[in-house]
Design a protein around this motif. Structure first.
Motif, short mmCIF file in Angstrom:
data_model
loop_
_atom_site.label_atom_id
_atom_site.label_comp_id
_atom_site.label_asym_id
_atom_site.label_seq_id
_atom_site.Cartn_x
_atom_site.Cartn_y
_atom_site.Cartn_z
N SER A 51 2.39 -5.04 -9.61
CA SER A 51 3.00 -6.13 -8.88
C SER A 51 1.94 -6.96 -8.16
N PRO A 53 1.79 -7.81 -4.89
CA PRO A 53 1.30 -7.21 -3.63
C PRO A 53 0.33 -6.04 -3.87
N GLN A 56 -2.99 -7.40 -4.88
CA GLN A 56 -3.66 -8.01 -3.73
C GLN A 56 -4.31 -6.93 -2.87
N ALA A 57 -3.60 -5.81 -2.66
CA ALA A 57 -4.16 -4.72 -1.87
C ALA A 57 -5.41 -4.15 -2.54
N GLU A 95 -1.44 -11.90 -6.58
CA GLU A 95 -1.40 -12.81 -5.46
C GLU A 95 -2.63 -12.56 -4.60
N ARG A 97 -5.52 -14.05 -1.36
CA ARG A 97 -5.63 -14.83 -0.13
C ARG A 97 -7.10 -15.05 0.17
N LYS A 165 3.48 -18.39 4.34
CA LYS A 165 4.55 -17.40 4.40
C LYS A 165 5.78 -17.88 3.65
N GLU A 168 5.16 -17.53 -0.08
CA GLU A 168 5.22 -16.12 -0.44
C GLU A 168 6.67 -15.63 -0.52
N VAL A 172 8.57 -14.22 -3.92
CA VAL A 172 9.14 -12.88 -4.03
C VAL A 172 10.61 -12.95 -4.45
#
Length: 236
Positions: A51, A53, A56-57, A95, A97, A165, A168, A172
């Motif tokens: 996914s 998120p 991204q992590a 995604e 940043r 935000k 995002e 989602v």
């Protein structure tokens, strides 16, 4: 086709001089159990699927790793810069940043699935607008990079964060409900393609929330499951 996950190809070769890549991959798997990892290639590349998120992590984890490495010369610093570019330019929709602050402007970057970006731009244009911010998108295949620029002041920072935000949240929600169906041109002639396009445009009056994205060889139909199914059945 459902927008549930994306695939990213990461270039791990920049770590080769400092870390055992196989050990780093094992650490990545422990850090990101929700992701699926392909085999590590000889050139240091590895495919990762999951996914937005979760990817991204993983990106943030690898950037911290890169920053912790000793920068002994310019070659190593350039390697870190290449890693940052590779992680931001992955195809599938991780995604990301990126914030860079200066005296005048502050910039934030998001990476969206291109079909979701087009749907958002067509049916939720306010998500890509904001007070005192400039929002632009650059499409590269399946990925669209959205840049949010705002003033470097405290008020500008708040507006930039608010715009980010909102995008995002819309991304989602659309990921959960949107589906895509591809209609290929059976008649390769210009007249045949035009007839199919005209048919789709006529049907669109009954499916106003369907997005038609034209390509040279096919049309992509994006919308909710019910709308996409009904639309494509009528076309057939």
């Amino acid at each position: 086709q459902a927008f549930l996950w994306v695939t990213s190809t990461l270039d791990m070769a920049v770590f080769r001089d400092h870390l055992v890549l196989e050990d780093l991959v094992e650490e990545m798997k422990q850090q990101s159990p929700a992701l699926s990892f392909g085999p590590l290639q000889r050139d240091g590349q590895i495919a990762v699927q999951g996914s937005f998120p979760a990817l991204q992590a993983l990106r943030d984890f690898l950037l911290l790793k890169a920053k912790s490495l000793p920068e002994e010369d310019k070659r190593e610093r350039k390697s870190h810069q290449r890693l940052r570019r590779k992680l931001q330019e992955h195809r599938g929709a991780a995604e990301t940043r990126s914030s860079s602050r200066d005296a005048q402007r502050e910039k934030r970057v998001l990476v969206l699935d291109t079909d979701i970006y087009h749907y958002m731009k067509r049916f939720h244009p306010k998500a890509l607008q904001g007070n005192d911010v400039v929002i632009s998108g650059v499409t590269d295949g399946d990925i669209t990079t959205v840049c949010i620029e705002s003033a470097g002041s405290k008020a500008g920072t708040m507006q930039g964060l608010k715009a980010k935000k909102m995008i995002e949240n819309y991304s989602v929600e659309l990921q959960k409900i949107l589906r895509k169906e591809r209609i290929c041109f059976k008649e390769p002639s210009r007249a045949g393609k035009q007839r199919l396009r005209q048919l789709c445009e006529r049907l669109k009056a009954r499916y106003p929330r369907v997005l038609i994205i034209p390509y040279d060889t096919h049309l992509d139909i994006v919308g909710t499951s019910a709308d996409v199914f009904g639309f494509t059945e009528e076309v057939k």
